[in-house]
Design a protein around this motif. Sequence first.
Motif, mmCIF file in Angstrom:
data_model
loop_
_atom_site.group_PDB
_atom_site.id
_atom_site.type_symbol
_atom_site.label_atom_id
_atom_site.label_comp_id
_atom_site.label_asym_id
_atom_site.label_seq_id
_atom_site.Cartn_x
_atom_site.Cartn_y
_atom_site.Cartn_z
ATOM 1 N N VAL A 239 0.875 -1.185 0.000
ATOM 2 C CA VAL A 239 0.000 0.000 0.000
ATOM 3 C C VAL A 239 0.907 1.229 0.000
ATOM 4 O O VAL A 239 1.912 1.258 0.721
ATOM 5 N N ASN B 82 3.179 1.180 3.472
ATOM 6 C CA ASN B 82 2.950 0.395 4.699
ATOM 7 C C ASN B 82 4.251 -0.241 5.178
ATOM 8 O O ASN B 82 5.142 -0.566 4.391
ATOM 9 N N GLU C 129 5.501 -3.122 7.849
ATOM 10 C CA GLU C 129 4.994 -4.217 8.693
ATOM 11 C C GLU C 129 5.999 -4.677 9.741
ATOM 12 O O GLU C 129 7.178 -4.322 9.703
ATOM 13 N N CYS D 146 0.020 1.551 8.558
ATOM 14 C CA CYS D 146 -0.630 1.737 7.261
ATOM 15 C C CYS D 146 0.050 2.861 6.485
ATOM 16 O O CYS D 146 0.533 3.843 7.070
ATOM 17 N N ALA D 147 0.021 2.715 5.173
ATOM 18 C CA ALA D 147 0.642 3.707 4.283
ATOM 19 C C ALA D 147 0.073 5.111 4.513
ATOM 20 O O ALA D 147 0.824 6.103 4.540
ATOM 21 N N GLU D 148 -1.237 5.184 4.688
ATOM 22 C CA GLU D 148 -1.877 6.495 4.820
ATOM 23 C C GLU D 148 -1.332 7.244 6.041
ATOM 24 O O GLU D 148 -1.001 8.424 5.989
ATOM 25 N N CYS E 224 -8.439 2.021 6.028
ATOM 26 C CA CYS E 224 -9.037 1.316 7.162
ATOM 27 C C CYS E 224 -9.645 2.333 8.138
ATOM 28 O O CYS E 224 -9.424 3.551 8.016
HETATM 29 N N1 THU Z 1 -2.880 -1.318 5.096
HETATM 30 C C1 THU Z 1 -2.613 -0.015 4.769
HETATM 31 O O1 THU Z 1 -1.436 0.348 4.538
HETATM 32 N N2 THU Z 1 -3.643 0.860 4.707
HETATM 33 C C2 THU Z 1 -4.942 0.541 4.986
HETATM 34 O O2 THU Z 1 -5.789 1.439 5.019
HETATM 35 C C3 THU Z 1 -5.319 -0.840 5.254
HETATM 36 C C4 THU Z 1 -4.202 -1.808 5.387
HETATM 37 C C5 THU Z 1 -1.748 -2.242 5.173
HETATM 38 C C6 THU Z 1 -1.447 -2.723 6.575
HETATM 39 C C7 THU Z 1 -0.761 -4.042 6.295
HETATM 40 O O3 THU Z 1 0.603 -3.808 6.055
HETATM 41 C C8 THU Z 1 -1.395 -4.519 4.996
HETATM 42 O O4 THU Z 1 -2.025 -3.399 4.420
HETATM 43 C C9 THU Z 1 -2.399 -5.630 5.174
HETATM 44 O O5 THU Z 1 -3.372 -5.276 6.088
#
Ligand code: THU
Length: 161
Positions: free
Chosen positions: A44, A60, A62, A71-73, A110
């Motif tokens: 993401v 993103n 992890e 999360c990327a956002e 999310c």
């Molecule tokens: N993820 C995001 O980067 N943004 C979101 O809004 C939802 C999920 C990422 C978190 C994790 O690294 C991967 O997506 C799977 O959930």
Amino acid sequence: MPEIVLKYQQYKSAKKLSKSQKAVLKEAKKALKKSYSPYSGFQVAAAIELSNGVILSGANYENAAYPLCLCAERVALATAASLHPNVAIIRMAVTVKSKEHPQTKPASPCGACRQVIMETEVKQKQPMEIILKGQRGDIIVIEEGKTLLPLGFNADVLNGK
Ligand code: THU
């Protein structure tokens, strides 16, 4: 009964986007390379255009302790707030990529990211546009991030308002 309606634009391709929208989306796509996602394999990336013309991005990030995944956002929003405090965010483009499950639809932020988007809008007293795209397929444009979080928790309640 009260009703909440979410309005958004949906485009078949980037052709109808403005020059700025295209530039931010392009940057988001480039930023997929920065994704550290060995556990989900789900990349993401988010790119942000600031009111001073700067475009920055995040991806993103992890961790083996899964709940710590960023999360990327939120990576992009925190990067913007740290490097350019008090500069308004005009728009944020988010894109996703997966080898195992090629993304043919946009993925939307999310719940946690929606909260941060909404509070960022409150802080900057202006809306940020959200652009969403998968690896292929339609593009969604949402004029105001806060519309993604109807009836969201906000700081007013903390202040007794
Ligand atoms: N993820 C995001 O980067 N943004 C979101 O809004 C939802 C999920 C990422 C978190 C994790 O690294 C991967 O997506 C799977 O959930």
